[in-house]
Design a protein around this motif. Structure first.
Motif, PDB file in Angstrom:
ATOM      1  N   GLY A  52       0.838  -1.189   0.000  1.00 23.40           N
ATOM      2  CA  GLY A  52       0.000   0.000   0.000  1.00 23.40           C
ATOM      3  C   GLY A  52       0.867   1.230   0.000  1.00 23.40           C
ATOM      4  O   GLY A  52       2.083   1.152   0.188  1.00 23.40           O
ATOM      5  N   SER A  53       0.219   2.360  -0.212  1.00 23.84           N
ATOM      6  CA  SER A  53       0.939   3.629  -0.165  1.00 23.84           C
ATOM      7  C   SER A  53       0.028   4.684   0.437  1.00 23.84           C
ATOM      8  O   SER A  53      -1.199   4.566   0.382  1.00 23.84           O
ATOM      9  N   VAL A  54       0.668   5.698   1.013  1.00 21.37           N
ATOM     10  CA  VAL A  54      -0.078   6.763   1.671  1.00 21.37           C
ATOM     11  C   VAL A  54       0.775   8.024   1.627  1.00 21.37           C
ATOM     12  O   VAL A  54       2.000   7.959   1.740  1.00 21.37           O
ATOM     13  N   PHE A  55       0.122   9.177   1.411  1.00 22.91           N
ATOM     14  CA  PHE A  55       0.858  10.437   1.446  1.00 22.91           C
ATOM     15  C   PHE A  55       1.234  10.776   2.881  1.00 22.91           C
ATOM     16  O   PHE A  55       0.521  10.440   3.825  1.00 22.91           O
ATOM     17  N   GLU A  56       2.356  11.453   3.036  1.00 24.23           N
ATOM     18  CA  GLU A  56       2.874  11.731   4.366  1.00 24.23           C
ATOM     19  C   GLU A  56       2.040  12.742   5.152  1.00 24.23           C
ATOM     20  O   GLU A  56       2.161  12.826   6.362  1.00 24.23           O
ATOM     21  N   ASP A  57       1.153  13.480   4.493  1.00 25.66           N
ATOM     22  CA  ASP A  57       0.391  14.520   5.179  1.00 25.66           C
ATOM     23  C   ASP A  57      -1.053  14.108   5.497  1.00 25.66           C
ATOM     24  O   ASP A  57      -1.869  14.955   5.839  1.00 25.66           O
ATOM     25  N   VAL A  58      -1.372  12.808   5.414  1.00 31.83           N
ATOM     26  CA  VAL A  58      -2.753  12.391   5.651  1.00 31.83           C
ATOM     27  C   VAL A  58      -3.129  12.555   7.121  1.00 31.83           C
ATOM     28  O   VAL A  58      -2.264  12.496   8.001  1.00 31.83           O
ATOM     29  N   PRO A  59      -4.415  12.761   7.399  1.00 32.00           N
ATOM     30  CA  PRO A  59      -4.840  12.852   8.800  1.00 32.00           C
ATOM     31  C   PRO A  59      -4.664  11.514   9.522  1.00 32.00           C
ATOM     32  O   PRO A  59      -4.596  10.457   8.893  1.00 32.00           O
ATOM     33  N   LEU A  60      -4.616  11.558  10.847  1.00 31.65           N
ATOM     34  CA  LEU A  60      -4.539  10.341  11.639  1.00 31.65           C
ATOM     35  C   LEU A  60      -5.764   9.474  11.355  1.00 31.65           C
ATOM     36  O   LEU A  60      -6.830   9.977  11.022  1.00 31.65           O
ATOM     37  N   SER A  61      -5.590   8.178  11.451  1.00 32.56           N
ATOM     38  CA  SER A  61      -6.633   7.168  11.214  1.00 32.56           C
ATOM     39  C   SER A  61      -7.005   7.012   9.747  1.00 32.56           C
ATOM     40  O   SER A  61      -8.053   6.463   9.428  1.00 32.56           O
ATOM     41  N   THR A  62      -6.150   7.478   8.853  1.00 35.81           N
ATOM     42  CA  THR A  62      -6.400   7.272   7.423  1.00 35.81           C
ATOM     43  C   THR A  62      -6.185   5.807   7.074  1.00 35.81           C
ATOM     44  O   THR A  62      -5.202   5.192   7.474  1.00 35.81           O
ATOM     45  N   SER A  63      -7.114   5.244   6.305  1.00 27.78           N
ATOM     46  CA  SER A  63      -7.009   3.852   5.866  1.00 27.78           C
ATOM     47  C   SER A  63      -5.911   3.725   4.815  1.00 27.78           C
ATOM     48  O   SER A  63      -5.871   4.488   3.851  1.00 27.78           O
ATOM     49  N   VAL A  64      -5.014   2.756   5.030  1.00 27.18           N
ATOM     50  CA  VAL A  64      -3.907   2.520   4.103  1.00 27.18           C
ATOM     51  C   VAL A  64      -4.227   1.335   3.183  1.00 27.18           C
ATOM     52  O   VAL A  64      -4.078   1.408   1.978  1.00 27.18           O
TER      53      VAL A  64
END
Length: 159
Positions: A52-64
């Motif tokens: 998976g991938s996720v941007f570094e600025d996502v809010p807490l509890s963001t689904s990955v």
């Protein structure tokens, strides 16, 4: 013959009794035998590895991403919980929802500190004793433009 709940959960037997009279008489009854499930199947993840991938600025509890496993057993023997163990959660940067298998961010991520996480999750059934399976997960942290350029040396020019 070995019985296996996953192959056949019940058997119906016809039992007939005959007497030795003349004329011979008989009677038939049916018996249903229910097989109880043993916790003899470990969970299996649907993939060998998850990414998976996720941007570094996502809010807490963001689904990955979401994990998914199955267990051929029935009842509690086949009900699964998902978990991280030890430092396999990215040193606390991620958590996993126990019943859904959704992995979420727990803390703010910083690609400049950690660009790729190598995690390990487990699917554990509720049998006695419980059986489990593990899977490797790779989460890539995607960069955003959050660092301004900086000169290496601050030299002033004089004429």
């Amino acid at each position: 013959m070995e019985l296996d709940y996953e192959d056949q959960a019940s058997y119906t037997l016809a039992i007939t009794a005959h007497d030795n009279g003349i004329p011979q008489k008989s009677d038939t009854t049916y018996v249903e035998i229910l097989i109880l499930d043993a916790n003899d199947n470990a969970p299996r993840f649907l993939r060998d590895r998850y990414q998976g991938s996720v941007f570094e600025d996502v809010p807490l509890s963001t689904s990955v991403l979401q994990l998914s496993a199955t267990d051929r057993d029935s009842g509690l023997n086949g009900r699964l919980l998902y978990t991280f163990q030890g430092g396999d959660d990215g040193d606390g940067d991620f958590y996993i929802e126990p019943t859904s298998g959704v992995i979420r961010t727990l803390r703010k991520l910083d690609r400049e500190n950690v660009a790729v996480y190598s995690l390990r999750a487990f699917a554990v059934d509720r049998g006695s004793p419980p059986l489990k399976a593990s899977v490797d997960i790779q989460v890539t942290v995607l960069d955003i433009n959050d660092n301004p350029p900086v000169f290496e040396k601050d030299e002033s020019c004089t004429r």
